[in-house]
Write an enzyme that holds these catalytic residues in place. Structure first.
Site, PDB file in Angstrom:
ATOM      1  N   PRO A 145      -3.027   5.454  -0.968  1.00 40.53           N
ATOM      2  CA  PRO A 145      -4.207   5.713  -1.805  1.00 40.53           C
ATOM      3  C   PRO A 145      -5.381   4.834  -1.375  1.00 40.53           C
ATOM      4  CG  PRO A 145      -2.565   4.450  -3.020  1.00 40.53           C
ATOM      5  CD  PRO A 145      -1.932   4.839  -1.727  1.00 40.53           C
ATOM      6  N   GLU A 146      -6.582   5.401  -1.359  1.00 41.60           N
ATOM      7  CA  GLU A 146      -7.791   4.636  -1.072  1.00 41.60           C
ATOM      8  C   GLU A 146      -8.585   4.498  -2.377  1.00 41.60           C
ATOM      9  OE1 GLU A 146      -9.786   5.808   2.541  1.00 41.60           O
ATOM     10  OE2 GLU A 146      -7.967   6.692   3.338  1.00 41.60           O
ATOM     11  N   ARG A 168       8.731   2.686  -1.287  1.00 41.98           N
ATOM     12  CA  ARG A 168       8.675   1.760  -0.149  1.00 41.98           C
ATOM     13  C   ARG A 168       8.735   0.293  -0.574  1.00 41.98           C
ATOM     14  NH1 ARG A 168       6.025   4.643   4.073  1.00 41.98           N
ATOM     15  NH2 ARG A 168       6.304   2.804   5.365  1.00 41.98           N
ATOM     16  N   HIS A 175      13.991   4.198  -7.889  1.00 42.67           N
ATOM     17  CA  HIS A 175      12.822   3.467  -7.364  1.00 42.67           C
ATOM     18  C   HIS A 175      11.854   3.009  -8.454  1.00 42.67           C
ATOM     19  CE1 HIS A 175      14.356   4.912  -3.580  1.00 42.67           C
ATOM     20  NE2 HIS A 175      14.151   6.165  -3.944  1.00 42.67           N
TER      21      HIS A 175
END
Ligand SMILES: [Zn+2]
Length: 279
Positions: A2-3, A112, A93
């Site tokens: 995400p930016e 991740r 997760h």
């Protein structure tokens, strides 16, 4: 990853879903997400009894403003926040859960495990890592042409690397750097200290335009960052070079090419973004 515009979409959604909720307790299933304080029990203790008063953003960081504490979080590659009823099944997760007094909970999910959380007494977040290392957002008043051009003069790195450097300007990542450089007509391998003031201005203006437009469109999300409340970003349709290799440039018809710059997949129009300017 995400930016800035995607994080802004997450911020707005969480603002609607989590504002005013009081944290009863915090469960931590993967301690490495918690970066400050280093001791997870201390982190839990700090947040207990705190109410979410506001949610801000700087660059790609979310900042939860609680009563006395600021919680700074970066989603990195795959991090997602979602608000759920506590009875809803906990998916794999899920690494951190903020249990609210009203029976709902804020869950942090991250396949991740690269995401981060830093909790500080309010006010200290601004003068500590990671926020202290951040440059201004593209549309901040501090991101003046003079500031930007001075930064460019001091480095021999290429423009792709400079725009990805969060200490110079915060929030731009691979997608929006490619889009901004294309709109500015500047090749990503141009060396920063060779840019004219006029070129710096074109890049600055293009960065601001691209980011504001992407925020308006909710970002460029390919998948939703919030599970049940996910909104799909519409800026996908406005991309002119990113992911457009082998399609024709909207300005000149030349096929867009993909190359590696600073180790990152980079998209350009070789005609509109010449590396060597012929004069
Ligand atoms: Zn072109």
């Amino acid at each position: 990853m995400p930016e800035l515009p995607e994080v802004e979409t997450v911020r707005k959604t969480l603002h609607q879903l989590a504002l005013g909720k009081e944290i009863k307790s915090v469960s931590i299933y993967w301690e490495n997400i918690i970066k400050h304080p280093r001791d997870p029990e201390e982190f839990q203790h700090l947040l207990q009894g705190q109410t979410i008063r506001d949610i801000n953003r700087k660059g790609k960081f979310l900042i939860f403003q609680l009563d006395d504490i600021a919680l700074v979080s970066h989603l990195r590659m795959e991090g997602k926040f979602g608000v759920y009823d506590s009875h809803e099944e906990k998916p794999a997760h899920t690494h951190v859960i903020f249990h609210f007094t009203d029976g709902t909970e804020l869950r942090y999910n991250d396949v991740r495990k690269f995401g981060t959380m830093h909790a500080f007494p309010k006010g200290e977040e601004a003068v500590n890592k990671p926020l202290i290392q951040l440059g201004p957002d593209p549309f901040d008043e501090a991101f003046t042409l003079n500031y930007f051009h001075q930064k460019l003069k001091k480095t021999k790195r290429n423009m792709k690397a400079v725009l990805l450097d969060q200490s110079i300007v915060a929030g731009l990542g691979n997608i929006y750097v490619d889009e901004a450089l294309f709109r500015a007509g500047v090749h990503p391998e141009r060396i920063a200290n060779t840019l004219t003031l006029e070129e710096a201005e074109r890049i600055r203006n293009a960065s601001i335009r691209v980011i504001l437009e992407a925020i308006e469109q909710g970002g460029t999300t390919i998948r939703s960052y919030l599970n049940s409340q996910g909104e799909i970003g519409m800026f996908q349709q406005k991309l002119l070079v990113y992911g457009k290799q082998d399609t024709n440039c909207v300005n000149c018809g030349t096929p867009i090419t993909k190359m590696k710059v600073s180790g990152r997949g980079t998209h350009i129009c070789p005609q509109c973004q010449p590396l060597h300017t012929h004069g």
